[in-house]
Design a protein around this motif. Sequence first.
Motif, PDB file in Angstrom:
ATOM      1  N   SER A   9       0.846  -1.195   0.000  1.00 38.99           N
ATOM      2  CA  SER A   9       0.000   0.000   0.000  1.00 38.99           C
ATOM      3  C   SER A   9       0.882   1.245   0.000  1.00 38.99           C
ATOM      4  O   SER A   9       2.089   1.181   0.263  1.00 38.99           O
ATOM      5  N   TRP A  10       0.255   2.386  -0.247  1.00 38.02           N
ATOM      6  CA  TRP A  10       1.041   3.628  -0.266  1.00 38.02           C
ATOM      7  C   TRP A  10       1.632   3.908   1.108  1.00 38.02           C
ATOM      8  O   TRP A  10       2.736   4.462   1.200  1.00 38.02           O
ATOM      9  N   THR A  11       0.924   3.535   2.179  1.00 38.64           N
ATOM     10  CA  THR A  11       1.465   3.777   3.518  1.00 38.64           C
ATOM     11  C   THR A  11       2.696   2.917   3.776  1.00 38.64           C
ATOM     12  O   THR A  11       3.662   3.368   4.404  1.00 38.64           O
ATOM     13  N   GLN A  12       2.667   1.668   3.298  1.00 36.87           N
ATOM     14  CA  GLN A  12       3.841   0.792   3.451  1.00 36.87           C
ATOM     15  C   GLN A  12       5.015   1.309   2.628  1.00 36.87           C
ATOM     16  O   GLN A  12       6.167   1.269   3.076  1.00 36.87           O
ATOM     17  N   LEU A  13       4.712   1.800   1.433  1.00 37.92           N
ATOM     18  CA  LEU A  13       5.772   2.349   0.580  1.00 37.92           C
ATOM     19  C   LEU A  13       6.374   3.593   1.216  1.00 37.92           C
ATOM     20  O   LEU A  13       7.592   3.798   1.195  1.00 37.92           O
ATOM     21  N   LYS A  14       5.506   4.424   1.811  1.00 35.88           N
ATOM     22  CA  LYS A  14       6.010   5.628   2.482  1.00 35.88           C
ATOM     23  C   LYS A  14       6.921   5.256   3.643  1.00 35.88           C
ATOM     24  O   LYS A  14       8.007   5.832   3.813  1.00 35.88           O
ATOM     25  N   GLN A  25      19.928   6.401   2.224  1.00 35.53           N
ATOM     26  CA  GLN A  25      19.738   5.849   0.879  1.00 35.53           C
ATOM     27  C   GLN A  25      18.691   6.710   0.147  1.00 35.53           C
ATOM     28  O   GLN A  25      17.561   6.286  -0.076  1.00 35.53           O
ATOM     29  N   TYR A  26      19.112   7.898  -0.217  1.00 36.57           N
ATOM     30  CA  TYR A  26      18.163   8.894  -0.698  1.00 36.57           C
ATOM     31  C   TYR A  26      17.587   8.565  -2.074  1.00 36.57           C
ATOM     32  O   TYR A  26      16.419   8.856  -2.344  1.00 36.57           O
ATOM     33  N   GLY A  27      18.382   7.952  -2.924  1.00 36.71           N
ATOM     34  CA  GLY A  27      17.875   7.563  -4.242  1.00 36.71           C
ATOM     35  C   GLY A  27      16.762   6.536  -4.123  1.00 36.71           C
ATOM     36  O   GLY A  27      15.722   6.638  -4.786  1.00 36.71           O
ATOM     37  N   GLU A  28      16.964   5.533  -3.260  1.00 35.36           N
ATOM     38  CA  GLU A  28      15.933   4.519  -3.050  1.00 35.36           C
ATOM     39  C   GLU A  28      14.711   5.128  -2.375  1.00 35.36           C
ATOM     40  O   GLU A  28      13.570   4.762  -2.680  1.00 35.36           O
ATOM     41  N   ALA A  29      14.938   6.046  -1.441  1.00 29.25           N
ATOM     42  CA  ALA A  29      13.814   6.714  -0.777  1.00 29.25           C
ATOM     43  C   ALA A  29      12.977   7.471  -1.805  1.00 29.25           C
ATOM     44  O   ALA A  29      11.732   7.411  -1.780  1.00 29.25           O
ATOM     45  N   THR A  30      13.639   8.166  -2.718  1.00 28.38           N
ATOM     46  CA  THR A  30      12.935   8.904  -3.761  1.00 28.38           C
ATOM     47  C   THR A  30      12.054   7.979  -4.579  1.00 28.38           C
ATOM     48  O   THR A  30      10.887   8.278  -4.862  1.00 28.38           O
ATOM     49  N   ASP A  31      12.598   6.822  -4.962  1.00 30.32           N
ATOM     50  CA  ASP A  31      11.848   5.861  -5.770  1.00 30.32           C
ATOM     51  C   ASP A  31      10.618   5.350  -5.005  1.00 30.32           C
ATOM     52  O   ASP A  31       9.523   5.250  -5.558  1.00 30.32           O
ATOM     53  N   LEU A  32      10.800   5.059  -3.725  1.00 31.35           N
ATOM     54  CA  LEU A  32       9.692   4.543  -2.920  1.00 31.35           C
ATOM     55  C   LEU A  32       8.616   5.603  -2.707  1.00 31.35           C
ATOM     56  O   LEU A  32       7.418   5.304  -2.770  1.00 31.35           O
ATOM     57  N   TYR A  33       9.024   6.844  -2.471  1.00 32.96           N
ATOM     58  CA  TYR A  33       8.038   7.917  -2.340  1.00 32.96           C
ATOM     59  C   TYR A  33       7.281   8.116  -3.660  1.00 32.96           C
ATOM     60  O   TYR A  33       6.071   8.380  -3.659  1.00 32.96           O
ATOM     61  N   ASP A  50      -2.141  13.855   3.031  1.00 32.85           N
ATOM     62  CA  ASP A  50      -1.226  12.722   2.863  1.00 32.85           C
ATOM     63  C   ASP A  50      -0.358  12.895   1.613  1.00 32.85           C
ATOM     64  O   ASP A  50       0.846  12.628   1.627  1.00 32.85           O
ATOM     65  N   LEU A  51      -0.991  13.331   0.534  1.00 30.31           N
ATOM     66  CA  LEU A  51      -0.250  13.520  -0.714  1.00 30.31           C
ATOM     67  C   LEU A  51       0.772  14.644  -0.557  1.00 30.31           C
ATOM     68  O   LEU A  51       1.905  14.548  -1.050  1.00 30.31           O
ATOM     69  N   SER A  52       0.397  15.683   0.164  1.00 31.18           N
ATOM     70  CA  SER A  52       1.322  16.792   0.423  1.00 31.18           C
ATOM     71  C   SER A  52       2.548  16.308   1.182  1.00 31.18           C
ATOM     72  O   SER A  52       3.687  16.694   0.868  1.00 31.18           O
ATOM     73  N   ILE A  53       2.338  15.438   2.177  1.00 30.81           N
ATOM     74  CA  ILE A  53       3.450  14.900   2.961  1.00 30.81           C
ATOM     75  C   ILE A  53       4.376  14.071   2.078  1.00 30.81           C
ATOM     76  O   ILE A  53       5.609  14.171   2.176  1.00 30.81           O
ATOM     77  N   LEU A  54       3.800  13.259   1.192  1.00 29.85           N
ATOM     78  CA  LEU A  54       4.627  12.434   0.304  1.00 29.85           C
ATOM     79  C   LEU A  54       5.498  13.299  -0.613  1.00 29.85           C
ATOM     80  O   LEU A  54       6.681  13.013  -0.805  1.00 29.85           O
ATOM     81  N   TYR A  55       4.900  14.346  -1.180  1.00 31.85           N
ATOM     82  CA  TYR A  55       5.696  15.251  -2.022  1.00 31.85           C
ATOM     83  C   TYR A  55       6.792  15.938  -1.205  1.00 31.85           C
ATOM     84  O   TYR A  55       7.928  16.099  -1.670  1.00 31.85           O
TER      85      TYR A  55
END
Length: 301
Positions: A9-14, A25-33, A50-55
């Motif tokens: 889910s998006w929450t697990q990915l976040k 691991q910022y590159g991987e974090a970017t991909d997951l976000y 929630d979408l604002s937080i992800l961005y």
Amino acid sequence: MPPKHRSQSWTQLKQAGNERFKTGQYGEATDLYSQAIRELSKAGKKSPEDLSILYSNRAASYLKDGNCAECVNDCNMSLSLVPFNVKSLLRRAAAHEALERYRQAYVDYKTALQVDCNITAAHDGTNRMTKALTEADGLSWREKLPPIPNVPLAVREKLTKPTSPQQNGMAKTHTPAPMDQDLKRSQALKEEGNTLVKNGEHKKAIEKYSQSLKLNPAEITTFTNRALCYLSIKQYREAVRDCDEALMIDSCNVKALYRRAQAHKGLKNFKACVDDLNSLLKVEPKNSAALKLQEEVEKKK
């Protein structure tokens, strides 16, 4: 490139992105976000918050990787969903500053201070931009500024909330803002901790700082002070965690970068140490302590 997490889910990915971010691991974090943004965007019930937080989280990853243009773009998206979000304002300000867009950075720092006048990072940023703009444009520099938005009182009251460890990366919570008496007690406990540090009583100081943070978990200097204590008693992992918390609030905080670099050195993680020092020296190129530590660590690599 990390594997796709289609079953999550998006929450697990976040959350997975938050974990990657915490370990650098910022590159991987970017991909997951990015995956989390796609999943949430596809959901039937979209939450602008929630979408604002992800961005905003992805913007933090871009900023850490030096991709300031993408950081600005994501902060713009975040702020279009939740106007005057402090973290997005501060991250966009830091990106503008790195891109030498000092007027835009000044406006963002000043806007953040309208939301919460106690943000150390915004005060420090405003001072840096004032100096840079005075040098560039002379005494009339204010005349060349873009308009500074007026933050409505209702928005200030809604957005002035403490930054808990969960909010720091990034989970959405609804913790009420600390009351005035909590802030006063938090400050008093912090000052007690400072006195204990001066007397060399670092373990007792840690207790005071921890009590202070329970009352006001948004105070950067309390995190960096406690990190100093952890360094003194060689609890390097705890020092790293406190610096992480501080840097989630202000990604350019010099004390947090330096103390995390010291902690990484203590853990013999010399690459992470040098990375932090390089980030620090982008903010303060002539920081003598950082230059000295960098020279020491380079010999050990």
